[in-house]
Scaffold this active site. Sequence first.
Site, short mmCIF file in Angstrom:
data_model
loop_
_atom_site.label_atom_id
_atom_site.label_comp_id
_atom_site.label_asym_id
_atom_site.label_seq_id
_atom_site.Cartn_x
_atom_site.Cartn_y
_atom_site.Cartn_z
N LYS A 78 11.28 -6.46 -14.16
CA LYS A 78 10.48 -5.22 -14.10
C LYS A 78 11.35 -4.15 -13.47
O LYS A 78 12.14 -4.43 -12.56
CB LYS A 78 9.25 -5.51 -13.23
CG LYS A 78 8.25 -4.36 -13.08
CD LYS A 78 7.04 -4.86 -12.24
CE LYS A 78 5.96 -3.80 -12.16
NZ LYS A 78 4.81 -4.28 -11.36
N SER A 153 0.42 -3.54 -13.73
CA SER A 153 1.51 -2.65 -14.00
C SER A 153 2.74 -3.35 -14.60
O SER A 153 3.65 -2.67 -15.08
CB SER A 153 1.92 -1.91 -12.72
OG SER A 153 2.32 -2.83 -11.75
N SER A 177 -1.16 -6.94 -10.68
CA SER A 177 -0.18 -6.48 -11.66
C SER A 177 0.73 -7.50 -12.30
O SER A 177 1.50 -7.15 -13.19
CB SER A 177 0.68 -5.37 -11.04
OG SER A 177 -0.12 -4.22 -10.87
#
Lengths: 485, 100
Positions: A78, A153, A177
């Site tokens: 990420k 997210s 997330s």
Amino acid sequence: MSLTFETLASHRRHLDQKKYSAVELAKAYLDRIAATDERIGSYLHVCREIALSQATAADERLARGESTPLLGIPIGLKDIFLTQGIPTTCASHILEGYVPPYTATSAQRLLDAGAVLLGKLNMDEFAMGSSTETSYFKKTRNPWDLERIPGGSSGGSASSVAAGQCVASLGTDTGGSIRQPAALCGVVGLKPTYGRVSRYGVIAFASSLDQVGPLTRTVEDCALMLSVIAGYDGHDSTSNTAPVPDYAASLTKPAKGLRLGIPKEYFGSGIDPEVKAAVEAAIKQYDAMGVTCEAVSLPHTDYALSTYYIIAPAEASSNLARYDGIRFGFRDPEAKNLREVYEHSRTKGFGPEVTRRIILGTYVLSAGYYDAYYLKAQRVRTLIKRDFDTVFEKVDAILTPVSPTPAFKLGEKTSDPLQMYLSDIFTIPVNMAGLPGLSVPCGFTQTNLPLAFQLIGKPFDEATLLQLGHAYQQATDWHTRTPLF
Amino acid sequence: MTVTKNDVQKIAHLARMDIPEGQLDKYTSELNQILGHVDDLNRLDTRDVPPMAGVVSKTTTLREDATVDPAPAFLEEVLAKAPQTDRVEGDFFTVPQVIE
């Protein structure tokens, strides 16, 4: 099955047996990304040359007879993980072009173990969101239905694993997330206990809630990833010295006899009927496996959302104060004085959701409101934690839904912040209490959208969650399905 | 508790941000909507409940009281991140005059 949909465990065997080399494997994933990512949008940055050179180094180690789990395995990170020499943006305009001078501990541990970094994955800006729609750079689409969101997210971390664009990825989880995008994309996602994995080098959102965790094709793969990243790190003052058990070894311990708690507060109205049916079927599956399932109560569940939306923005308003246009990141070139450097750079650099949360966070911490909001929320946080402590005196793990709905359409919830926030009602309490949570695929809707359940565990008892998750995956095959993409 | 556009402007200034006039209404109404929701916490009696700032480890791990100086090359690299090249002087980031 196509090569890039194989599990980490399977690639390990094949690399060791020299069925293919690490370079060939990296190329296969890079080709897959090139062929699919224009439509899915998982990656913000692909580091092809770095990946191939890391794969070459992995092949040398393999030739010397080394065989550790992550050696030669292509992964994605990420874009919240600092990676030295590789652009890191946190999906924000304010960090566009930023290249970090050091690497996050969790990422470094994977690289030291021989993992091959394919690239940096899309996310909601500063990890604030549940759909990856707040990213400044692009939208990511759900590989199971390109008109729908992958969750957030860590949307790119989930979509890339689901679409065979990497073997496994790392994400972060502050209010759900990792778990929610994993659920919506049909992959496994783990948020470890707070303090289990180092947060050093992870761009901070809410420091008392943020945790690093893996997204993988199977629970077994998740155990392998966790073994590498878990453990004390002196660079992170919130890192815990609790010993790291051998997660792979305890996977195959029989689940029979373990006790699951089913909290009634998580099965009320507001849950999509297909979600509820799939989770209830999973409970029956555990019952058939000899796991006791009993009703329990977590009375303060309904207050967790409010607690989170006071505490998380408050902590974020503090953490994001460092983006001031002085030492790194975006700076408004027209700023005429110091006040304008700060105000213009930040106002132009941050997107609307980030701005909204900074304002909310600043308000609840401001003089005259601190007690009524922030302190009050911290007291309720204690009540939420106590609920879990009480239940864990009687059960080994708790089973709940992950997301109240399957993946929704792009744009469906963007005009109403509160509607978006409701996506996290079942995941937030786990962060408030600092407990581990594992999302496991358990079915599909009539329209082939993934469904999942969540297992919540005692502090530092990831082993029991992985054991329960693995047992479920031995008895079912949801995790073997791949999108038609 | 209702927050006004004026309040939002003041709060934004505290956070060193400057919301454009045309967006103030939107942020104000959203803030009020969220604050309205979180008001539900007032239904709970928390007078005897200690606040939880975070998950605190039972042990504090200390390190040696010794300095670790970064390599000069690292310092160079960090300074090179400044958004404008004319904003660095020696080992310092430069800023516009703070007190006018």
